[in-house]
Each structure stands twice: as C-alpha cells, then as structure tokens.
Design a protein around this motif. Structure first.
Motif, mmCIF file in Angstrom:
data_model
loop_
_atom_site.group_PDB
_atom_site.id
_atom_site.type_symbol
_atom_site.label_atom_id
_atom_site.label_comp_id
_atom_site.label_asym_id
_atom_site.label_seq_id
_atom_site.Cartn_x
_atom_site.Cartn_y
_atom_site.Cartn_z
ATOM 1 N N PRO A 1 -0.313 6.072 14.683
ATOM 2 C CA PRO A 1 -0.375 4.627 14.452
ATOM 3 C C PRO A 1 1.043 4.083 14.313
ATOM 4 O O PRO A 1 1.888 4.689 13.656
ATOM 5 N N PHE B 1 3.804 0.784 13.554
ATOM 6 C CA PHE B 1 3.958 -0.392 12.700
ATOM 7 C C PHE B 1 5.371 -0.953 12.861
ATOM 8 O O PHE B 1 6.264 -0.288 13.386
ATOM 9 N N LYS C 1 -0.458 -1.289 14.960
ATOM 10 C CA LYS C 1 -1.605 -1.462 14.071
ATOM 11 C C LYS C 1 -1.377 -2.560 13.042
ATOM 12 O O LYS C 1 -2.325 -3.218 12.597
ATOM 13 N N ASP C 2 -0.126 -2.750 12.637
ATOM 14 C CA ASP C 2 0.155 -3.703 11.560
ATOM 15 C C ASP C 2 1.652 -3.973 11.544
ATOM 16 O O ASP C 2 2.447 -3.198 12.100
ATOM 17 N N LYS D 1 -1.129 0.233 2.404
ATOM 18 C CA LYS D 1 -2.189 -0.587 2.987
ATOM 19 C C LYS D 1 -2.951 0.146 4.081
ATOM 20 O O LYS D 1 -4.174 -0.006 4.223
ATOM 21 N N ASN D 2 -2.240 0.962 4.855
ATOM 22 C CA ASN D 2 -2.854 1.629 5.992
ATOM 23 C C ASN D 2 -3.258 3.073 5.713
ATOM 24 O O ASN D 2 -3.636 3.804 6.632
#
Length: 217
Positions: free
Chosen positions: A111, A113, A137-138, A159-160
C-alpha cells in the motif's frame, strides 16, 4: 459463508513529494509570481523555492519574504497556494525518471501513501494531472491539519493499520520526521539534499523496489 479477505501487505511505503516524486520548483515560482509581484514586489525563482522546499507553509513564508509579518504573509501565501494548485493540476511539473512504471510495480506489492508539508490541494493536483490516484491508498499534509510531518507519518501508519511504515524522502528533515513518526527511512539521494545518517538510499527512483525488498520484512 464468509468471504476470504484479500491478503495485503502490512508494510506501507509513504512518500514525500518535492525532491522525491517530482520537482515543481520552477512551476511553483512561475505561478506564485502572478500574486507576489503585484502584492509584495517580489519575483521568485526556482532557486528561491529550492531553499524552502519541505518547510511548513508558515516557516516557508517567512523565509521567502523576510521583513514582512507572518500575519500579513499568510493570506498572500494562501492565495499563492490556490493559484499554484490550479497551475500544477493543469500543467504538471517534472516527474523523476522511471516514476510511473515504478509506481505501477510498487502498488502491486505494497500500500502506498503520501505525507508532505505542503498546502491543501497540492497532493490532489499532482494526482489529478498524472491520473495517479489509483496508486495511493491515503495521503495527508500540513495544510490539511497543521500537524508536523512526523505526526502525519505516525497518523498514516495508525489510521491504515500498518505494522511497518517506510518513509521515502530526500532531505535531513524527512529522515528526522520518519524517526519521529516511527517509520524506517530510505533516502532519495537524487533529490534536494543530503541525510546525515547511515540509511538505505536510491540514486534513481527505479531502484526503489529492490531496496524495499531488502528492508521491508
């Protein structure tokens, strides 16, 4: 019958923006001058922007425009940021070589970011111009919440639900933010600065998958 969840990596790769994913200094200067020349009598160059890349916006404003009060500068810098975001979304900037193909490889393995000290809308302009949104993802930044970079790195990790975060950045302040945020660090040595620490480094963006493979587990 309960569906089996797709297995995803709990090691996340978090990127700095300027000096790591792209170099926007000359484009930012060009867009800011439409505001700073008439309002402050100051024309900026790409070299001026290189000096302040990575700073939070309040410190950046004081460094670029000494002799002015922060209260005077903040609304002007906010206007500059809006003009800049629109300019970059339309025109883009200079991507580092190999970036699109390498992101494509990485997104299939980890993932991804972004954490930056930029203003709100800057990351979105980058993602929109190059249509890179599906890779990440973010993301978050100083302009969204007023937090320092280390806090935002920790925020993204928590958070993830990441077991490990690896921050990729190009200057000493990025390394220090990674340490503060509880992340490992890879130095983008092709970027704007040096790092005074024995950390893994990449000299071109396309080296990142191999370096991550060596340290991610």
């Amino acid at each position: 019958m309960q569906m089996k969840k797709e297995k995803t990596s709990k090691t996340g790769v978090i990127f700095d923006m300027d000096g790591t994913l792209w170099d926007s200094a000359h484009q930012v200067a060009e867009s800011w001058n439409t505001v700073t020349v008439p309002k402050l009598g100051k024309k900026l160059s790409g070299e001026d922007l290189y000096r302040v890349m990575g700073m939070p916006m309040d410190k950046l404003a004081l460094a670029l425009f000494p002799g002015h009060r922060l209260e005077e500068l903040l609304p002007i810098v906010e206007e500059c940021g809006k003009v800049e975001n629109a300019y970059l979304e339309e025109h883009g900037a200079m991507l580092y070589p190999g970036l699109p193909g390498t992101l494509d490889i990485l997104a299939g393995q980890y993932p991804l970011f972004i954490v930056s000290n930029c203003q709100s809308g800057y990351i979105e302009a980058f993602l929109a111009h190059y249509q890179f949104g599906h890779y990440f993802k973010d993301f978050t930044c100083f302009g969204d919440n007023g937090r320092q970079k280390g806090e935002n790195i920790a925020f993204i990790i928590e958070k993830n639900g990441l077991e490990k975060g690896i921050y990729v950045g190009d200057i000493q302040a990025d390394y220090e933010a990674a340490v503060a945020g509880g992340a490992a660090f890879i130095h983008a040595a092709y970027g704007f600065g040096k790092v005074d620490a024995p950390v893994p480094k990449i000299t071109v963006f396309s080296e990142l998958p191999q370096v991550l493979k060596e340290i991610a587990n």
